[in-house]
Design a protein around this motif. Structure first.
Motif, mmCIF file in Angstrom:
data_model
loop_
_atom_site.group_PDB
_atom_site.id
_atom_site.type_symbol
_atom_site.label_atom_id
_atom_site.label_comp_id
_atom_site.label_asym_id
_atom_site.label_seq_id
_atom_site.Cartn_x
_atom_site.Cartn_y
_atom_site.Cartn_z
ATOM 1 N N GLY A 66 2.628 22.433 9.386
ATOM 2 C CA GLY A 66 1.199 22.618 9.180
ATOM 3 C C GLY A 66 0.454 21.504 9.851
ATOM 4 O O GLY A 66 0.917 21.023 10.862
ATOM 5 N N PRO A 67 -0.679 21.056 9.329
ATOM 6 C CA PRO A 67 -1.209 21.412 8.002
ATOM 7 C C PRO A 67 -1.930 22.760 7.961
ATOM 8 O O PRO A 67 -2.358 23.176 6.901
ATOM 9 N N GLU A 68 -2.034 23.472 9.099
ATOM 10 C CA GLU A 68 -2.774 24.735 9.061
ATOM 11 C C GLU A 68 -1.857 25.911 8.793
ATOM 12 O O GLU A 68 -0.777 26.007 9.356
ATOM 13 N N PHE A 109 0.551 13.478 -9.703
ATOM 14 C CA PHE A 109 0.511 12.067 -10.069
ATOM 15 C C PHE A 109 -0.826 11.678 -10.689
ATOM 16 O O PHE A 109 -1.197 10.525 -10.678
ATOM 17 N N ARG A 110 -1.571 12.685 -11.187
ATOM 18 C CA ARG A 110 -2.939 12.388 -11.621
ATOM 19 C C ARG A 110 -2.993 11.216 -12.605
ATOM 20 O O ARG A 110 -3.806 10.314 -12.461
ATOM 21 N N ASP A 111 -2.076 11.203 -13.578
ATOM 22 C CA ASP A 111 -2.096 10.134 -14.584
ATOM 23 C C ASP A 111 -1.820 8.777 -13.942
ATOM 24 O O ASP A 111 -2.509 7.796 -14.210
ATOM 25 N N GLY A 119 0.779 -1.229 0.000
ATOM 26 C CA GLY A 119 0.000 0.000 0.000
ATOM 27 C C GLY A 119 0.808 1.275 0.000
ATOM 28 O O GLY A 119 1.997 1.304 0.278
ATOM 29 N N GLU A 120 0.078 2.358 -0.306
ATOM 30 C CA GLU A 120 0.645 3.698 -0.276
ATOM 31 C C GLU A 120 0.359 4.304 1.092
ATOM 32 O O GLU A 120 -0.621 3.945 1.731
ATOM 33 N N ARG A 121 1.200 5.211 1.532
ATOM 34 C CA ARG A 121 0.943 5.919 2.791
ATOM 35 C C ARG A 121 0.035 7.095 2.484
ATOM 36 O O ARG A 121 0.372 7.930 1.660
ATOM 37 N N GLY A 164 -17.464 19.345 1.463
ATOM 38 C CA GLY A 164 -17.276 17.915 1.226
ATOM 39 C C GLY A 164 -16.854 17.195 2.493
ATOM 40 O O GLY A 164 -17.403 17.404 3.575
ATOM 41 N N VAL A 165 -15.819 16.356 2.353
ATOM 42 C CA VAL A 165 -15.369 15.561 3.479
ATOM 43 C C VAL A 165 -14.673 16.438 4.525
ATOM 44 O O VAL A 165 -14.412 16.012 5.649
ATOM 45 N N GLY A 166 -14.413 17.681 4.173
ATOM 46 C CA GLY A 166 -13.889 18.663 5.135
ATOM 47 C C GLY A 166 -14.804 18.797 6.338
ATOM 48 O O GLY A 166 -14.360 19.193 7.422
ATOM 49 N N PHE A 207 -13.340 9.249 5.596
ATOM 50 C CA PHE A 207 -12.668 9.484 4.317
ATOM 51 C C PHE A 207 -13.614 9.355 3.150
ATOM 52 O O PHE A 207 -14.635 8.674 3.213
ATOM 53 N N GLN A 208 -13.219 10.045 2.099
ATOM 54 C CA GLN A 208 -13.979 9.988 0.867
ATOM 55 C C GLN A 208 -13.227 9.116 -0.113
ATOM 56 O O GLN A 208 -12.011 9.254 -0.258
ATOM 57 N N GLU A 209 -13.947 8.232 -0.766
ATOM 58 C CA GLU A 209 -13.286 7.367 -1.740
ATOM 59 C C GLU A 209 -12.995 8.168 -2.999
ATOM 60 O O GLU A 209 -13.927 8.576 -3.710
ATOM 61 N N THR A 210 -11.705 8.418 -3.238
ATOM 62 C CA THR A 210 -11.339 9.199 -4.424
ATOM 63 C C THR A 210 -10.395 8.448 -5.339
ATOM 64 O O THR A 210 -10.349 8.709 -6.531
ATOM 65 N N GLY A 211 -9.616 7.564 -4.789
ATOM 66 C CA GLY A 211 -8.634 6.854 -5.618
ATOM 67 C C GLY A 211 -8.429 5.466 -5.070
ATOM 68 O O GLY A 211 -9.128 5.009 -4.170
HETATM 69 C C1 LIG Z 1 -3.248 16.473 6.291
HETATM 70 C C2 LIG Z 1 -4.272 15.828 5.384
HETATM 71 C C3 LIG Z 1 -5.473 15.414 5.914
HETATM 72 C C4 LIG Z 1 -6.431 14.795 5.110
HETATM 73 N N1 LIG Z 1 -7.593 14.393 5.688
HETATM 74 C C5 LIG Z 1 -8.510 13.747 4.937
HETATM 75 C C6 LIG Z 1 -9.709 13.252 5.519
HETATM 76 O O1 LIG Z 1 -9.931 13.388 6.727
HETATM 77 N N2 LIG Z 1 -10.592 12.619 4.739
HETATM 78 C C7 LIG Z 1 -10.358 12.444 3.398
HETATM 79 O O2 LIG Z 1 -11.205 11.856 2.730
HETATM 80 N N3 LIG Z 1 -9.249 12.895 2.812
HETATM 81 C C8 LIG Z 1 -8.302 13.538 3.548
HETATM 82 N N4 LIG Z 1 -7.132 13.957 2.954
HETATM 83 C C9 LIG Z 1 -6.911 13.666 1.533
HETATM 84 C C10 LIG Z 1 -6.481 12.210 1.365
HETATM 85 O O3 LIG Z 1 -5.208 12.038 1.894
HETATM 86 C C11 LIG Z 1 -6.476 11.813 -0.109
HETATM 87 O O4 LIG Z 1 -7.779 11.787 -0.553
HETATM 88 C C12 LIG Z 1 -5.900 10.435 -0.328
HETATM 89 O O5 LIG Z 1 -4.503 10.496 -0.184
HETATM 90 C C13 LIG Z 1 -6.209 9.920 -1.686
HETATM 91 O O6 LIG Z 1 -5.576 8.660 -1.868
HETATM 92 P P1 LIG Z 1 -6.101 7.634 -2.954
HETATM 93 O O7 LIG Z 1 -5.024 6.648 -3.240
HETATM 94 O O8 LIG Z 1 -7.411 7.101 -2.591
HETATM 95 O O9 LIG Z 1 -6.292 8.532 -4.184
HETATM 96 P P2 LIG Z 1 -5.221 8.937 -5.240
HETATM 97 O O10 LIG Z 1 -5.241 7.916 -6.302
HETATM 98 O O11 LIG Z 1 -3.923 9.210 -4.574
HETATM 99 O O12 LIG Z 1 -5.829 10.298 -5.704
HETATM 100 C C14 LIG Z 1 -7.139 10.417 -6.244
HETATM 101 C C15 LIG Z 1 -7.454 11.853 -6.461
HETATM 102 O O13 LIG Z 1 -7.317 12.587 -5.245
HETATM 103 C C16 LIG Z 1 -6.389 13.636 -5.376
HETATM 104 N N5 LIG Z 1 -5.519 13.650 -4.208
HETATM 105 C C17 LIG Z 1 -4.434 12.865 -3.980
HETATM 106 N N6 LIG Z 1 -3.840 13.154 -2.808
HETATM 107 C C18 LIG Z 1 -4.572 14.144 -2.299
HETATM 108 C C19 LIG Z 1 -4.471 14.883 -1.119
HETATM 109 N N7 LIG Z 1 -3.476 14.708 -0.235
HETATM 110 N N8 LIG Z 1 -5.412 15.816 -0.879
HETATM 111 C C20 LIG Z 1 -6.396 16.036 -1.782
HETATM 112 N N9 LIG Z 1 -6.527 15.375 -2.907
HETATM 113 C C21 LIG Z 1 -5.636 14.447 -3.179
HETATM 114 C C22 LIG Z 1 -5.576 13.308 -6.589
HETATM 115 O O14 LIG Z 1 -5.121 14.485 -7.243
HETATM 116 C C23 LIG Z 1 -6.507 12.512 -7.435
HETATM 117 O O15 LIG Z 1 -7.269 13.332 -8.251
HETATM 118 C C24 LIG Z 1 -6.180 14.604 3.738
HETATM 119 C C25 LIG Z 1 -4.955 15.020 3.192
HETATM 120 C C26 LIG Z 1 -4.006 15.624 4.004
HETATM 121 C C27 LIG Z 1 -2.694 16.051 3.429
#
Ligand SMILES: Cc1cc2nc3c(=O)[nH]c(=O)nc-3n(C[C@H](O)[C@H](O)[C@H](O)COP(=O)(O)OP(=O)(O)OC[C@H]3O[C@@H](n4cnc5c(N)ncnc54)[C@H](O)[C@@H]3O)c2cc1C
Ligand SMILES: Cc1cc2nc3c(=O)[nH]c(=O)nc-3n(C[C@H](O)[C@H](O)[C@H](O)COP(=O)(O)OP(=O)(O)OC[C@H]3O[C@@H](n4cnc5c(N)ncnc54)[C@H](O)[C@@H]3O)c2cc1C
Ligand code: SF4
Ligand code: FES
Lengths: 464, 281
Positions: B239-241, B259-261, B42-44, B107-109, B63-67
């Protein structure tokens, strides 16, 4: 005088495409020939050049008698990580520099022989020390940081009978040995064997613990740790503070190496952590970190890797062997040159590095001639990726979060002659107090372990 | 290994875990985060500490499922384990009695702002929360928010809940009417940037919690660097603030696209291999 036996290595064009070891290691025959070159000096200068005072002539004598089992025992009296040191120590500026033979020709290949002994031991599975071999005294000691300093202190203290727990902020053990130095110089299985030996002695490793935040030094004392050793290393990358430095695809060497070595980004997407694989790459710096970054970038498939350094090759802090290996593999050195700014495209990705030519002026405090800009000599190097390997500062997290732990103006922990910090019972060593090689870190870890033992004996004389 | 004690679905693609991590729970403060790694490959990734139960030794993440990683995280079950979990990381929010505070979340904020609001309230502040979402279905944690805020206002893009429009429209109304001592914003970067621009005109102190890409989270790699007031800062340790009026937003937006691609490769790969365990497509 017979010539030094060269370390056999893989061909540059073959090895620059993979992460397998560059140096193959002596064969038995080569080892014997090299060991026999040692004069067995009555007054061995080589030992004076060894930060952990290995009895060098004695272990070499055992080797020349074809007795590696005995050789490794002698080394292990002073050094818990011989397979590591035999690979990454800058021997040419330590033991080998003082070897009597180097006055007239080439020194004995002490490092290569050390490596031979350690590899022999690994291949011939020596019986491990087990916790039951050691007389436990039930006194708990905490080690913060699992780099060479922490590992050495841990090993020595465990041998003395202490109950040792190592706390590490990352998810894996080894510090720079794992996340920094690439596998083509220090294979992971070598490190794993050394760590396995420490575990088999009963040392406990607790990962994912950033001391200062996850747990404080005060809490460690409350948990009944009687003494603490800090070996948190130099983990803060230096940036130049020049324009464009935060453009995309400009990495610190640490980030680049952590992604590749610790997170295994070379195997993306099989592993989840990505890394950008640049085509034209510029590395800034001239130390081991710069060499490692350059050679790693090449192995990820770059077509051109240029290393920009502000002095000449003679002043580069990187080990000579690594410089040679890098050049053989196709890294181009651009010396007497310094970057002045990074130029990006409209999307914020780096596309060129603007550099300026330098010349050497008067010597500075370090004794090296100070580089000066040659005004008006600016020129550009095209690059889609740059790696800054400008050195590391001491990691400030723990000191800044621990009341009463004093640092000097550069952020290094201050220790007294007994390796003790400003907090009683808290000792420190390695890069966090100003070391800068693996063996120095180990040397300090050893000394500190000794002092911790003395300190605790004085505190609890009845336990003797 | 860190055990998942309780799992909840808060909304579309938003999940909440309580995770057993006693040391982290004991020392965590509002504004801090953890970095976790699901398994050996896994990734950190960083996630904010949304809540803690120090007594039971639990840390809540939302957390929000984004990637790839967050989707995979979402598939883990109650009673399951996460390989690595380190924290609390980062500087805690500076909690003072400022007086009249507006907390803006998108959002998830919303999850990330909860502990901050709690602490601010405990310090004697009056807190108005302004929460934005694309539509009503995406609003999370309304009940929790109601319990802890003095006032709670919603903005949705389509007007399906609260005011139609952006959080900044509501914020503008508030700062036009009353004197606000400090604004705290957390959410998508464009939202935080818009808040910053708005409050800058009125010279209202504004803090934002930035979310750059991170690797180690301990100040070692420099991946998380952001430019604040012309200087490079490491968001994970400094930070993060940060002061919203001093952040170089263009740079942050650009660095988030790094790293979007590759992230897309990773996610596609995952979805194809996992036969759609993630429950969509
Ligand atoms: C200090 C800190 C606190 C966070 N707290 C939360 C939280 O409480 N809940 C939550 O859902 N997310 C939070 N995030 C964002 C979260 O870390 C990213 O959503 C996560 O790393 C995405 O990983 P992934 O492998 O699922 O997606 P990826 O495949 O890595 O990314 C998917 C998409 O998300 C975007 N993305 C990648 N990394 C980040 C990032 N660090 N911040 C915003 N967008 C990103 C990418 O550009 C891409 O479009 C936080 C980030 C930081 C730095
Ligand atoms: C790329 C690279 C190549 C190098 N090549 C060579 C070489 O060829 N030969 C040589 O002799 N030297 C080399 N060096 C230098 C050498 O690696 C260091 O001098 C040595 O590792 C220092 O050891 P240490 O134990 O002090 O710290 P480190 O190895 O830095 O280990 C410190 C450990 O402490 C952990 N830590 C930090 N803070 C905390 C905390 N608060 N709580 C818990 N854990 C914490 C870190 O995560 C890390 O694991 C190289 C360095 C680098 C970066
Ligand atoms: S100085 Fe050289 S020759 Fe003399 S004992 Fe040491 S290694 Fe052997
Ligand atoms: S994430 Fe590595 S320095 Fe901040």
């Amino acid at each position: 005088m017979r010539q030094r036996m060269k370390m056999p290595e893989r061909l540059p064009n073959e090895r620059n495409k993979d992460f397998l070891q560059v140096n193959i290691g002596y064969t038995r025959k080569q080892m014997l020939e090299e060991a026999k070159r040692c004069l067995q000096c009555k007054k061995p200068f080589c030992v004076e050049g060894c930060p952990v005072e290995i009895n060098i002539p004695k272990f070499i004598k055992e080797l020349s008698d074809d007795n590696p089992a005995q050789a490794i025992k002698i080394i292990k009296q002073k050094n818990n990580l011989p397979a590591v040191c035999g690979r990454v120590c800058p021997q040419e500026s330590q033991c080998e520099k003082y070897c009597i033979l180097s006055r007239k020709g080439e020194s004995v290949g002490i490092g290569n022989l050390e490596r031979y002994s350690a590899d022999w031991a690994a291949a011939n599975a020596q019986k491990k020390t087990s916790p039951s071999d050691i007389n436990k005294n039930g006194i708990k000691i905490a080690i913060i940081g699992s780099g060479p300093a922490g590992l050495t202190a841990a090993g020595d203290l465990a041998n003395m009978g202490y109950e040792v727990t190592v706390f590490e902020s990352l998810h894996d053990i080894g510090g720079v040995l794992r996340y920094g130095i690439p596998e083509f110089r220090l294979p992971l299985d070598v490190l794993e064997i050394e760590i396995g030996n420490l575990k088999s002695m009963g040392i406990e490793f607790i990962l994912n613990t950033l001391v200062g935040r996850t747990k404080t030094v005060k809490e460690l004392f409350e948990e009944d740790f009687k003494s603490i050793f800090i070996g948190t290393g130099a983990g803060l990358p230096v940036f130049l503070g020049i324009e464009g430095e935060n453009l995309n695809h400009i990495y610190s060497a640490n980030e680049f190496l952590v992604r590749v070595n610790l997170m295994r980004a070379f195997d993306f997407p099989n592993y989840d952590t990505p890394v950008y694989k640049g085509k034209n790459i510029v590395i800034i710096g001239g130390g081991n970190t710069a060499m490692d970054s350059a050679r790693t970038a090449l192995r990820l498939g770059a077509s051109s890797v240029k290393l920009v350094y502000r002095r000449t090759e003679n002043e580069m802090p990187a080990r000579k062997e690594e410089r040679l290996h890098a050049q053989e593999e196709g890294i181009e050195f651009i010396t007497l040159t310094n970057p002045v700014k990074f130029i990006g495209d409209e999307k914020g990705f780096v596309k060129a590095v603007e550099c300026i030519k330098m010349e050497l002026g008067e010597p500075d405090e370090s004794g090296r001639r100070r580089p000066k800009k040659v005004e008006g000599s600016n020129f550009g190097i095209e690059a889609d990726m740059a790696i800054l390997a400008l050195g590391l500062n001491p990691n400030p997290v723990l000191p800044s979060l621990t009341e009463g732990l004093n640092t000097d103006s550069h952020g290094y922990l201050i220790i007294d002659d007994n390796y003790m910090t400003s907090i009683p019972g808290v000792f420190a060593g390695g890069d966090i107090v100003g070391g800068d090689t693996v063996i120095q870190a180990m040397g300090m870890g050893k000394q500190a372990a000794k002092r911790i033992n003395e300190y605790l004996k004085n505190l609890h004389p009845t336990n003797n | 290994m860190f055990k998942i004690i309780l799992k909840e679905e808060l909304g579309q693609n938003v999940k909440s875990f309580f995770i057993e991590a006693a040391d982290t729970a004991r020392n965590a403060k509002a504004g801090q985060f953890v970095i976790l790694r699901i398994n050996d490959k896994g990734e950190r990734i960083p996630l904010t500490i949304a809540d803690t139960d120090a007594q039971k030794g639990l840390v809540r993440i939302i957390f929000q499922e984004t990637g790839k990683t967050t989707y995979e995280l979402g598939t883990l079950k109650e009673g399951g384990y996460i390989k690595d979990f380190v924290g609390p990381l980062g500087q805690p929010t500076e909690i003072e009695n400022y007086g009249n505070v507006v907390a803006v979340a998108g959002g998830v904020g919303t999850a990330e702002v909860l502990p901050v609001i709690k602490s601010l309230r405990n310090a004697g502040n009056k807190v108005t929360a302004v929460v934005g979402a694309r539509n009503k279905d995406l609003i999370i944690l309304e009940k929790e928010l109601r319990e802890i805020c003095d006032e709670l206002l919603f903005a949705t893009d389509d007007g399906s809940y609260g005011t139609k429009g952006f959080v900044t429209d509501i914020l503008k109304n508030i700062i036009d009417k009353e004197s606000v001592n400090i604004v705290y914003a957390i959410g998508p970067v464009p939202m935080m940037m818009a808040v910053a621009n708005l409050t800058k005109e009125k010279n209202i102190k504004t803090l934002v919690s930035l979310n750059p890409i991170m690797v180690d989270g301990t100040g070692m790699c420099g991946a998380c660097r952001v430019t604040v007031d012309g200087k490079t800062k490491f968001a994970c340790v400094e930070g993060p603030e940060f002061d919203a009026h001093k952040v170089n937003w263009t740079e942050l937006i650009s660095r988030l696209s790094l790293f979007r691609d590759l992230e897309k490769v990773s996610l596609d790969n995952y979805k194809n291999n996992s036969e759609c365990k993630c429950g969509r497509e």
